[in-house]
Scaffold this motif. Structure first.
Motif, mmCIF file in Angstrom:
data_model
loop_
_atom_site.group_PDB
_atom_site.id
_atom_site.type_symbol
_atom_site.label_atom_id
_atom_site.label_comp_id
_atom_site.label_asym_id
_atom_site.label_seq_id
_atom_site.Cartn_x
_atom_site.Cartn_y
_atom_site.Cartn_z
ATOM 1 N N LEU A 1 -2.135 8.570 -3.709
ATOM 2 C CA LEU A 1 -3.211 8.410 -4.681
ATOM 3 C C LEU A 1 -4.516 8.959 -4.130
ATOM 4 O O LEU A 1 -5.230 9.710 -4.801
ATOM 5 C CB LEU A 1 -3.374 6.925 -5.039
ATOM 6 N N ASP A 2 -4.824 8.591 -2.896
ATOM 7 C CA ASP A 2 -6.064 9.064 -2.277
ATOM 8 C C ASP A 2 -6.116 10.586 -2.237
ATOM 9 O O ASP A 2 -7.147 11.189 -2.508
ATOM 10 C CB ASP A 2 -6.184 8.512 -0.850
ATOM 11 N N ARG A 3 -4.972 11.196 -1.905
ATOM 12 C CA ARG A 3 -4.923 12.657 -1.858
ATOM 13 C C ARG A 3 -5.236 13.254 -3.221
ATOM 14 O O ARG A 3 -6.023 14.187 -3.344
ATOM 15 C CB ARG A 3 -3.537 13.123 -1.394
ATOM 16 N N SER B 1 -8.449 15.458 -4.329
ATOM 17 C CA SER B 1 -8.164 16.827 -4.765
ATOM 18 C C SER B 1 -8.975 17.219 -5.993
ATOM 19 O O SER B 1 -9.174 18.397 -6.265
ATOM 20 C CB SER B 1 -6.674 17.004 -5.063
ATOM 21 N N ILE B 2 -9.432 16.249 -6.764
ATOM 22 C CA ILE B 2 -10.291 16.585 -7.907
ATOM 23 C C ILE B 2 -11.733 16.176 -7.638
ATOM 24 O O ILE B 2 -12.544 16.051 -8.551
ATOM 25 C CB ILE B 2 -9.804 15.914 -9.211
ATOM 26 N N ASN B 3 -12.056 15.925 -6.384
ATOM 27 C CA ASN B 3 -13.386 15.452 -5.999
ATOM 28 C C ASN B 3 -13.760 14.167 -6.745
ATOM 29 O O ASN B 3 -14.909 13.959 -7.104
ATOM 30 C CB ASN B 3 -14.453 16.519 -6.267
ATOM 31 N N LEU C 1 0.812 -1.221 0.000
ATOM 32 C CA LEU C 1 0.000 0.000 0.000
ATOM 33 C C LEU C 1 0.843 1.268 0.000
ATOM 34 O O LEU C 1 0.370 2.343 0.349
ATOM 35 C CB LEU C 1 -0.927 -0.015 1.219
ATOM 36 N N ASP C 2 2.099 1.147 -0.407
ATOM 37 C CA ASP C 2 3.022 2.275 -0.327
ATOM 38 C C ASP C 2 2.476 3.550 -0.967
ATOM 39 O O ASP C 2 2.601 4.632 -0.428
ATOM 40 C CB ASP C 2 4.356 1.895 -0.995
ATOM 41 N N ASN C 3 1.873 3.415 -2.153
ATOM 42 C CA ASN C 3 1.460 4.602 -2.889
ATOM 43 C C ASN C 3 0.001 4.979 -2.691
ATOM 44 O O ASN C 3 -0.527 5.845 -3.359
ATOM 45 C CB ASN C 3 1.728 4.402 -4.379
ATOM 46 N N TYR D 1 0.012 12.427 -14.056
ATOM 47 C CA TYR D 1 0.663 11.301 -14.725
ATOM 48 C C TYR D 1 1.582 10.522 -13.782
ATOM 49 O O TYR D 1 1.538 9.302 -13.730
ATOM 50 C CB TYR D 1 1.459 11.792 -15.937
ATOM 51 N N HIS D 2 2.380 11.231 -13.031
ATOM 52 C CA HIS D 2 3.367 10.527 -12.202
ATOM 53 C C HIS D 2 2.707 9.727 -11.082
ATOM 54 O O HIS D 2 3.186 8.673 -10.692
ATOM 55 C CB HIS D 2 4.397 11.506 -11.643
ATOM 56 N N ILE D 3 1.574 10.222 -10.601
ATOM 57 C CA ILE D 3 0.872 9.477 -9.538
ATOM 58 C C ILE D 3 0.244 8.203 -10.105
ATOM 59 O O ILE D 3 0.371 7.116 -9.549
ATOM 60 C CB ILE D 3 -0.217 10.358 -8.897
ATOM 61 N N ILE D 4 -0.428 8.377 -11.255
ATOM 62 C CA ILE D 4 -1.081 7.229 -11.881
ATOM 63 C C ILE D 4 -0.054 6.153 -12.238
ATOM 64 O O ILE D 4 -0.247 4.974 -11.954
ATOM 65 C CB ILE D 4 -1.837 7.666 -13.156
ATOM 66 N N SER D 5 1.037 6.581 -12.848
ATOM 67 C CA SER D 5 2.027 5.599 -13.297
ATOM 68 C C SER D 5 2.669 4.888 -12.105
ATOM 69 O O SER D 5 2.901 3.684 -12.142
ATOM 70 C CB SER D 5 3.090 6.271 -14.156
ATOM 71 N N LYS D 6 2.915 5.651 -11.050
ATOM 72 C CA LYS D 6 3.529 5.031 -9.868
ATOM 73 C C LYS D 6 2.588 3.964 -9.275
ATOM 74 O O LYS D 6 2.985 2.850 -8.960
ATOM 75 C CB LYS D 6 3.820 6.118 -8.825
ATOM 76 N N TYR D 7 1.318 4.358 -9.192
ATOM 77 C CA TYR D 7 0.310 3.441 -8.646
ATOM 78 C C TYR D 7 0.198 2.194 -9.513
ATOM 79 O O TYR D 7 0.175 1.068 -9.014
ATOM 80 C CB TYR D 7 -1.027 4.180 -8.578
ATOM 81 N N CYS D 8 0.158 2.409 -10.822
ATOM 82 C CA CYS D 8 0.001 1.291 -11.744
ATOM 83 C C CYS D 8 1.204 0.348 -11.679
ATOM 84 O O CYS D 8 1.046 -0.870 -11.642
ATOM 85 C CB CYS D 8 -0.171 1.821 -13.168
ATOM 86 N N MET D 9 2.371 0.926 -11.663
ATOM 87 C CA MET D 9 3.578 0.093 -11.635
ATOM 88 C C MET D 9 3.666 -0.698 -10.334
ATOM 89 O O MET D 9 4.146 -1.829 -10.323
ATOM 90 C CB MET D 9 4.817 0.971 -11.837
ATOM 91 N N GLU D 10 3.174 -0.091 -9.262
ATOM 92 C CA GLU D 10 3.157 -0.821 -7.997
ATOM 93 C C GLU D 10 2.247 -2.044 -8.090
ATOM 94 O O GLU D 10 2.578 -3.138 -7.626
ATOM 95 C CB GLU D 10 2.674 0.100 -6.867
#
Length: 648
Positions: free
Chosen positions: A114-116, A120-122, A108-110, A142-151
Motif C-alpha cells: 500500500l505504501d508503495r 507512486s502517485i505522490n 500489517l501484511d499489506n 483497485y486490487h491494492i485498495i480492496s486487499k487493504y480494505c479486506m485486511e
DNA sequence: AGAATGGGCGCC
DNA sequence: TGGGCGCCCATTCT
C-alpha cells in the motif's frame, strides 16, 4: 450473539457530503471476505434487515457515508474502537495498534504494498489512491485498495471476537463481586445506542446565518485594526528596539548553516517585525523593555514568566494610572479577545468559516479519541467532546452564538440540568443535609454560605470547590481570601456535610485498594498514577482527585446521554449537546412536545434527589446564555426572600 | 515541510 | 495549586 459481519469502507476523503465511496469491504469470517460496490444488492438487503449485525472500527464514519449514499441502515451496529476504550481507556485505539496488541504483526501484511502504491502517485493516504482509481478508468489500484480494505475487515472481526469476549469475562467477574452495571452493560445500553443518535446529529449539522456572520467579521476586523494601531503607537520605541534585536539575531543565525533554512522561512512571514501574537515577544516587551521584575508574576509550566490574562491583569492593577505599559496592557487585553474571535470564528479560510458547507456546519461528537497513532485520546469520563467545530466552547454571551440558528419552520428547544453535579454528589454520598436540601428545594448555596459564615456567592464557590476537592490555596484564590481563612471554611464545610466527608474517605479507601473507580452506570477508570507513584507526590494527588471527580462527572454524562437516546427514540432531532444541556430541533407546529421533553430529561435515570430541568424555546443559541443569567437571578431572589422571611 | 510541544483560552 | 475537553498561534523538533 448470532452472526456478525465486519464492515469497512474506503473513500476518497473524510467528508461524507463531498467525498465518494470507493468500495465496501465485508468479512463474514476470517476466510470469507469481499470487497463490494456500494450498490451491491445483497449488501443493501443485509444492512436494511433489523435482525442483522455489523461491526466496524469507528463505524460511525462508514455509516455516515453509506447513509448519505442512500443506503438504509436498519441492522444492529457495533464498534470495536468504542469497545476497546471501555476495556482500557489508556490504550491506543487505532485498528493497527490494537491488532498488534491482540494478535501480533500479521495485521500489517499489506502495508508495504500500500505504501508503495501511495508514494507512486505522490499521495499521502489510501484516500488519494481511491480518488485516482475512481478517476482513472483503467483502475490500476483497485486490487491494492480492496486487499487493504479486506485486511482491515478481517482484523476488525478478529478484534471483535477477542474484545467482546474480554468484556464478557470482566462482566461476569463484576457480577460476582456484586455489581449490576459493568462496562458491558454500559456498552450495550449507553455507548452503542448513542452512536445512532450521534450519526443523526452529525449528518444533520446546524444552520449558520452566514450573512450576519460576515457582517460581524467586518466589525471585528476594523475594531482590531484600530486597537493594533493604538498599541503599536504607544509602544513604538520599545518595539523598534526589539525589532533591532530580532534583526541582529537573524544575521547571527544566518551565519550558521543549521539555522539558515528556519530563519529564512520565518522571515518570509513576519520578517524581523514585532509580533503581538507571540507570547515570547510580549514577554520581552514587558519584562525586558519595560523592566517589570519577573518575580512579580505567575510562571508557566516551564518556569517562564506568564503572559496569560490573569497574570497581566495583576500586573495591570499594580501599575500607576499614567504608566505607559498600563495603557498598552488595557488595549492588548481587548485586542487579544477580539483576535481570538477572529481566528476561531470569523477569519476567512480558517476556523468556523472554513468549516461551513452551504449554510451549515457539521460538527463531530466523539465518544472515544480519534486515536492518532501514538496518542491515547478519548473522553475518559464518558462525556462527549466536539470538534470541527467545537460546539462545546462557543463563548458565552458573545455575538457568535447568535449565528447558530434553527432550520426554517423549526425552533430550538434548549434544556439544561440545574446543578446536575451537585445533585449527583448528594445522590452518591447520601449525605443527609445535601439530600434534604434538594428534596425540599432549599437553596444549597445559601445553606453552605451561612454555615461557613459567608454570603451566598462564597457558599456557591465552596460547593463547587468541594466537587473537585479543591485545596485551601485554590479556594483562597477563588474567593480572594487568605489561605488560613479558607482552611477554616473547609473545616466548617465538612462539619456541615459529614456524610459527604465519609463518602470521600470511602472513595479514597477504594481507590487505594483497587487503583480504579467505577461509575454507577458501569464505566471504569483506571488510575495508574495511584500505584506508580508514592503517596502524596504530585502525580499521586492528581490521580486521587481524578478518582474523586470521576463518579460524579461520569454519572452526569450518562444521564444527559441517556436522555438524548430516549428523545431520539421518540423521533426528536437533537442538534447539539454541552455536557449538561441539550438542544432539540422541533417543527414549529409540534410545540406540544416540550413538556414531554422536560419530563423525559428529569426522569430518565433515578437518583435520590429530584433532577431539575429548565427548558426554553430559542431562535438562536445565544439566548441560552440569557436564560442562564436569569436562572442565577431567580436563585438569588429566592434566597433573598427566604432570608427576609427568616428576619421577619 | 510536517509533526510535536507549549502557551493561552474558550466551555461545562 | 479542582476535574473534563478542542483549537489557535508560535516555536522547536525531526
Amino acid at each position: 450473539m448470532k452472526k456478525i459481519i465486519a464492515l469497512d469502507i474506503e473513500t476518497t476523503g473524510l467528508n461524507p457530503r463531498k467525498d465518494k465511496i470507493h468500495g465496501v469491504g465485508v468479512a463474514k469470517s476470517v476466510t470469507e471476505v469481499d470487497y463490494l460496490d456500494v450498490n451491491h444488492n445483497g449488501l443493501r438487503e443485509y444492512l436494511a434487515n433489523p435482525e442483522n449485525h455489523i461491526v466496524g472500527h469507528n463505524i460511525r464514519f462508514d455509516l455516515k457515508f453509506l447513509i448519505h449514499a442512500g443506503v438504509t441502515i436498519n441492522c444492529n451496529i457495533w464498534d470495536t474502537k468504542l469497545l476497546a476504550q471501555l476495556l482500557n481507556e489508556n490504550q491506543e485505539l487505532g485498528l493497527k495498534p490494537l491488532s498488534q496488541k491482540y494478535f501480533g504483526s500479521s495485521a500489517l501484511d499489506n502495508k508495504r504494498e500500500l505504501d508503495r502504491a501511495v508514494s507512486s502517485i505522490n499521495g499521502r493516504s489510501v484516500a488519494d489512491l481511491c480518488l485516482r482509481d475512481l478517476e482513472d478508468e483503467s483502475e490500476p489500484f483497485y486490487h491494492i485498495i480492496s486487499k487493504y480494505c479486506m485486511e482491515d475487515c478481517v482484523n476488525t472481526l478478529r478484534l471483535w471476537t477477542m474484545l467482546i469476549d474480554e468484556l464478557k469475562r470482566g462482566h461476569n467477574k463484576m457480577l460476582q463481586a456484586g455489581y449490576t452495571n459493568t462496562p458491558l452493560t454500559y456498552y450495550m445500553e449507553e455507548t452503542m445506542p448513542l452512536e445512532k443518535v450521534l450519526i443523526q446529529m452529525e449528518l444533520q449539522g446546524i444552520r449558520i446565518d452566514v450573512e450576519q456572520l460576515r457582517k460581524y467579521r467586518d466589525v471585528l476586523q476594523s475594531e482590531n485594526k484600530q486597537m493594533l494601531a493604538e498599541m503599536s503607537l504607544l509602544a513604538g520605541k520599545q518595539i523598534n528596539s526589539i525589532e533591532e534585536e530580532l534583526y541582529a539575531k537573524v544575521i547571527a543565525t544566518k551565519k550558521t548553516d543549521k539555522g539558515k533554512a528556519n530563519v529564512l522561512k520565518r522571515s518570509e512571514k513576519h520578517g524581523t517585525k514585532f509580533n503581538w501574537q507571540s507570547s515570547d515577544h510580549i514577554a520581552t516587551l514587558i519584562f525586558d523593555r519595560f523592566g517589570i521584575p519577573i518575580s512579580s508574576v505567575e510562571k508557566t509550566e516551564t518556569g517562564k514568566p506568564s503572559t496569560s490574562e490573569s497574570s497581566l491583569e495583576d500586573l495591570h492593577n499594580s501599575l500607576e494610572p499614567e504608566h505607559l505599559l498600563k495603557r498598552i496592557l488595557g488595549t492588548y487585553k481587548t485586542w487579544k479577545k477580539t483576535l481570538k474571535l477572529i481566528t476561531t470564528y470569523t477569519g476567512e479560510d480558517k476556523g468556523l468559516m472554513s468549516q461551513i458547507e452551504g449554510d451549515r456546519v457539521y460538527a463531530e461528537y466523539l465518544q472515544a479519541g480519534r486515536g492518532k497513532e501514538g496518542t491515547t485520546g478519548g473522553t475518559v469520563t464518558g462525556r462527549l467532546s466536539s470538534r470541527n467545530p467545537n460546539m462545546q466552547n462557543l463563548p458565552r454571551g458573545s455575538e457568535i452564538k447568535k449565528f447558530f440558528v434553527p432550520d426554517p419552520g423549526h425552533i430550538f428547544v434548549y434544556f439544561d440540568y440545574s446543578q446536575l453535579e451537585l445533585r449527583l454528589a448528594a445522590h452518591l454520598s447520601q449525605d443527609p443535609l445535601l439530600i434534604r436540601a434538594y428534596k425540599e428545594n432549599l437553596d444549597l448555596h445559601e445553606i453552605t454560605g451561612q454555615a461557613i459564615g459567608a454570603d451566598r456567592q462564597t457558599g456557591k464557590s465552596t460547593n463547587f470547590a468541594m466537587i473537585y476537592d479543591a485545596s485551601a490555596w485554590r479556594l483562597a484564590d477563588m474567593l480572594n481570601k487568605s489561605v488560613e481563612e479558607c482552611q477554616l471554611i473547609i473545616e466548617d464545610f465538612y462539619k456541615l456535610y459529614k456524610g459527604y466527608r465519609q463518602y470521600l474517605w470511602d472513595q479514597r479507601k477504594f481507590i487505594m485498594r483497587f487503583g480504579c473507580v467505577v461509575s454507577e452506570t458501569g464505566r471504569l477508570r483506571r488510575l495508574p498514577g495511584i500505584f506508580e507513584h508514592p503517596e502524596r507526590t504530585k502525580e499521586w494527588r492528581h490521580a486521587l482527585k481524578q478518582g474523586y471527580n470521576f463518579p460524579i462527572q461520569s454519572l452526569g454524562a450518562s444521564i444527559t446521554k441517556r436522555a438524548m437516546i430516549e428523545l431520539a427514540n421518540r423521533n426528536m432531532k437533537i442538534v447539539t449537546q454541552v455536557h449538561d444541556s441539550v438542544v432539540v430541533s422541533l417543527p414549529e407546529d409540534k410545540l406540544d412536545k416540550v413538556p414531554e421533553i422536560q419530563h423525559i430529561a428529569e426522569n430518565i435515570y433515578p437518583v435520590s434527589v429530584p433532577l431539575k430541568v429548565d427548558i426554553k424555546l430559542l431562535t438562536s443559541l445565544s439566548e441560552s446564555d440569557i436564560i442562564q443569567k436569569q436562572e442565577d437571578k431567580n436563585e438569588q431572589q429566592c434566597s433573598n426572600d427566604r432570608t427576609n422571611q427568616a428576619r421577619g
